[in-house]
Design a protein around this motif. Structure first.
Motif, PDB file in Angstrom:
ATOM      1  N   ILE A   1      -5.871  -1.823  -6.335  1.00  0.00           N
ATOM      2  CA  ILE A   1      -5.387  -1.901  -7.722  1.00  0.00           C
ATOM      3  C   ILE A   1      -5.088  -3.359  -8.075  1.00  0.00           C
ATOM      4  O   ILE A   1      -4.297  -4.017  -7.394  1.00  0.00           O
ATOM      5  CB  ILE A   1      -4.083  -1.073  -7.873  1.00  0.00           C
ATOM      6  CG1 ILE A   1      -4.355   0.393  -7.533  1.00  0.00           C
ATOM      7  CG2 ILE A   1      -3.481  -1.243  -9.270  1.00  0.00           C
ATOM      8  CD1 ILE A   1      -3.091   1.209  -7.311  1.00  0.00           C
TER       9      ILE A   1
ATOM     10  N   SER B   1      -9.856   3.274   0.468  1.00  0.00           N
ATOM     11  CA  SER B   1      -8.609   2.956  -0.211  1.00  0.00           C
ATOM     12  C   SER B   1      -8.964   2.262  -1.516  1.00  0.00           C
ATOM     13  O   SER B   1      -9.875   1.438  -1.561  1.00  0.00           O
ATOM     14  CB  SER B   1      -7.812   2.006   0.687  1.00  0.00           C
ATOM     15  OG  SER B   1      -6.534   1.834   0.181  1.00  0.00           O
ATOM     16  N   LYS B   2      -8.243   2.614  -2.576  1.00  0.00           N
ATOM     17  CA  LYS B   2      -8.557   2.012  -3.875  1.00  0.00           C
ATOM     18  C   LYS B   2      -7.673   0.783  -4.076  1.00  0.00           C
ATOM     19  O   LYS B   2      -6.447   0.865  -3.922  1.00  0.00           O
ATOM     20  CB  LYS B   2      -8.280   3.055  -4.958  1.00  0.00           C
ATOM     21  CG  LYS B   2      -8.966   2.753  -6.253  1.00  0.00           C
ATOM     22  CD  LYS B   2      -9.072   4.008  -7.119  1.00  0.00           C
ATOM     23  CE  LYS B   2      -9.387   3.678  -8.568  1.00  0.00           C
ATOM     24  NZ  LYS B   2      -9.959   2.394  -8.849  1.00  0.00           N
TER      25      LYS B   2
ATOM     26  N   SER C   1       0.852  -1.197   0.000  1.00  0.00           N
ATOM     27  CA  SER C   1       0.000   0.000   0.000  1.00  0.00           C
ATOM     28  C   SER C   1       0.882   1.240   0.000  1.00  0.00           C
ATOM     29  O   SER C   1       2.034   1.188   0.436  1.00  0.00           O
ATOM     30  CB  SER C   1      -0.922   0.004   1.219  1.00  0.00           C
ATOM     31  OG  SER C   1      -0.192   0.248   2.391  1.00  0.00           O
TER      32      SER C   1
ATOM     33  N   HIS D   1      -4.057   3.919  -1.628  1.00  0.00           N
ATOM     34  CA  HIS D   1      -3.973   2.892  -2.679  1.00  0.00           C
ATOM     35  C   HIS D   1      -3.376   1.603  -2.129  1.00  0.00           C
ATOM     36  O   HIS D   1      -2.368   1.639  -1.424  1.00  0.00           O
ATOM     37  CB  HIS D   1      -3.080   3.394  -3.827  1.00  0.00           C
ATOM     38  CG  HIS D   1      -3.542   4.718  -4.366  1.00  0.00           C
ATOM     39  ND1 HIS D   1      -4.517   4.842  -5.328  1.00  0.00           N
ATOM     40  CD2 HIS D   1      -3.181   5.982  -4.023  1.00  0.00           C
ATOM     41  CE1 HIS D   1      -4.732   6.117  -5.577  1.00  0.00           C
ATOM     42  NE2 HIS D   1      -3.934   6.839  -4.792  1.00  0.00           N
TER      43      HIS D   1
ATOM     44  N   THR E   1      -2.097  -2.105  -3.691  1.00  0.00           N
ATOM     45  CA  THR E   1      -1.874  -2.923  -4.882  1.00  0.00           C
ATOM     46  C   THR E   1      -1.958  -4.395  -4.496  1.00  0.00           C
ATOM     47  O   THR E   1      -1.242  -4.850  -3.590  1.00  0.00           O
ATOM     48  CB  THR E   1      -0.482  -2.621  -5.480  1.00  0.00           C
ATOM     49  OG1 THR E   1      -0.475  -1.242  -5.871  1.00  0.00           O
ATOM     50  CG2 THR E   1      -0.193  -3.487  -6.683  1.00  0.00           C
TER      51      THR E   1
ATOM     52  N   ARG F   1       0.523   6.835  -3.123  1.00  0.00           N
ATOM     53  CA  ARG F   1       0.178   6.979  -4.539  1.00  0.00           C
ATOM     54  C   ARG F   1       0.023   5.597  -5.178  1.00  0.00           C
ATOM     55  O   ARG F   1       0.513   4.603  -4.629  1.00  0.00           O
ATOM     56  CB  ARG F   1       1.234   7.828  -5.254  1.00  0.00           C
ATOM     57  CG  ARG F   1       2.622   7.250  -5.279  1.00  0.00           C
ATOM     58  CD  ARG F   1       3.573   8.225  -5.986  1.00  0.00           C
ATOM     59  NE  ARG F   1       4.836   7.599  -6.276  1.00  0.00           N
ATOM     60  CZ  ARG F   1       6.018   8.185  -6.102  1.00  0.00           C
ATOM     61  NH1 ARG F   1       6.096   9.410  -5.615  1.00  0.00           N
ATOM     62  NH2 ARG F   1       7.128   7.553  -6.416  1.00  0.00           N
ATOM     63  N   PRO F   2      -0.632   5.497  -6.313  1.00  0.00           N
ATOM     64  CA  PRO F   2      -0.872   4.176  -6.903  1.00  0.00           C
ATOM     65  C   PRO F   2       0.429   3.507  -7.326  1.00  0.00           C
ATOM     66  O   PRO F   2       1.293   4.149  -7.926  1.00  0.00           O
ATOM     67  CB  PRO F   2      -1.738   4.474  -8.136  1.00  0.00           C
ATOM     68  CG  PRO F   2      -1.989   5.931  -8.168  1.00  0.00           C
ATOM     69  CD  PRO F   2      -1.208   6.600  -7.099  1.00  0.00           C
TER      70      PRO F   2
END
Ligand code: LMR
Length: 329
Positions: free
Chosen positions: A289, A286-287, A150, A223, A225, A153-154
């Protein structure tokens, strides 16, 4: 007079038997995570089983959330007899053995089932005794799950990690893993991670879905991942001295309860890897990815060279055995 003598005799016997009834053995079980996690649930189940079966002989006191000892102290405390059972992540034993570093090699295991097969293989079982010369004994493995990255930024490809500070556990392999993508690894105890993220003293971290959820990292990381690039599992550990000094019947009972508690914790781990991931997505904080195969391959290509640096310390035999566990047939 005779009644008096009889009563005195009864009293004497009662006192004598009270004297020989020993105090229960107290097992302090210290860990760093929340109770609603695989390890937290395993520890509570262990207490429940031991005390329901042998409560007159053994008491288990569980200390979650680094209440008793944090990561850096618990094994030293164990050797001093201040705690009897702990379950540190496999990344936290480097002072005692280099062999467990095998679990930190990035992109070594395809999934948690492969990790499980390796742990149950002869090589994996041998590792339970890899610290006997230091006075520590592994009683078994416990799953948490695969790690995700995490950040603020992405993170889609390794270049997105460049220059970011990532909190890592106290493992040189994990330090090398982040250096391989030109990020800055920062070794910090688990108990400090939320605050470090919140205050932006660090930019990112790597952990399992259950730890990211239960410690609210997702609330302070925009973000995540889904990289599944490594594993966080645990070694249930005790001091060899404490273990061999236990009366044989107690040791057998504790061992049985431990095996059942681990089976329970492993099921919780499988469930939480799915449920806590979903709760994070549903929170919208939180996104998450998902990497394309090409993006993922870039992470593999950048991080996998780390294996070569540690092969000598870990042993090629162990790495090969771990790789063989990826094969299902
Ligand atoms: C961490 O430090 O990130 C983890 O090892 C914590 C844990 O015990 O799951």
């Amino acid at each position: 007079m005779r009644i008096f003598a009889a009563a005195a005799a009864v009293l004497a016997v009662t006192i004598a038997s009270a004297d020989v009834r020993a105090d229960p053995i107290v097992i302090k079980f210290s860990h760093v995570v929340a109770e609603n996690t695989p390890k937290g649930q395993m520890a509570n189940k262990f207490k429940e089983l031991v005390e329901s079966r042998m409560g007159d002989k053994v008491k288990v006191d569980v200390f979650p959330n680094s209440q008793l000892f944090g990561d850096n102290k618990v094994l030293e405390a164990m050797l001093l007899g201040d705690v009897q059972i702990a379950a540190p992540s496999l990344s936290k034993f480097k002072k005692y053995t280099k062999k467990l570093q095998v679990f930190d090699l990035p992109f070594l295991f395809t999934d948690i089932e492969a990790v499980d097969r390796f742990q149950n293989s002869p090589k994996g079982q041998e590792l339970l005794r890899s610290m006997e010369d230091k006075g520590l004994l592994g009683l078994g493995y416990l799953h948490n799950g695969m790690k995700q990255m995490s950040a603020r930024r992405p993170l889609k490809t390794p270049k997105d990690a460049k220059g970011l500070k990532f909190r890592i556990q106290t493992s040189d392999v994990l330090a090398a893993q982040f250096k391989a993508v030109k990020a800055i690894p920062v070794k910090k105890p688990f108990s400090e991670v939320f605050t470090l993220l919140q205050t932006k003293a660090i930019d990112g971290q790597e952990n399992t879905w259950s730890n990211i959820y239960s410690k609210k990292f997702f609330e302070v990381q925009a973000h995540i991942t889904e990289s599944n690039h490594g594993v966080i599992d645990y070694l249930i550990v005790t001091s060899s001295e404490f273990w061999t000094d236990l009366p044989a019947d107690v040791r057998g009972g504790v061992e049985k309860a431990m095996a059942e508690a681990i089976a329970h914790g492993n099921q919780v781990a499988l469930d939480k890897a799915v449920e806590d991931r979903q709760k994070i997505i549903d929170s919208g904080r939180s996104k998450v990815i998902e990497l394309t195969p090409e993006q993922r391959q870039k992470w593999v290509d950048s991080m996998k060279p780390v294996w070569g640096k540690f092969q000598k310390e870990i042993g090629k035999d162990l790495i090969d055995a771990a790789l063989a566990a990826n094969e299902t047939s």
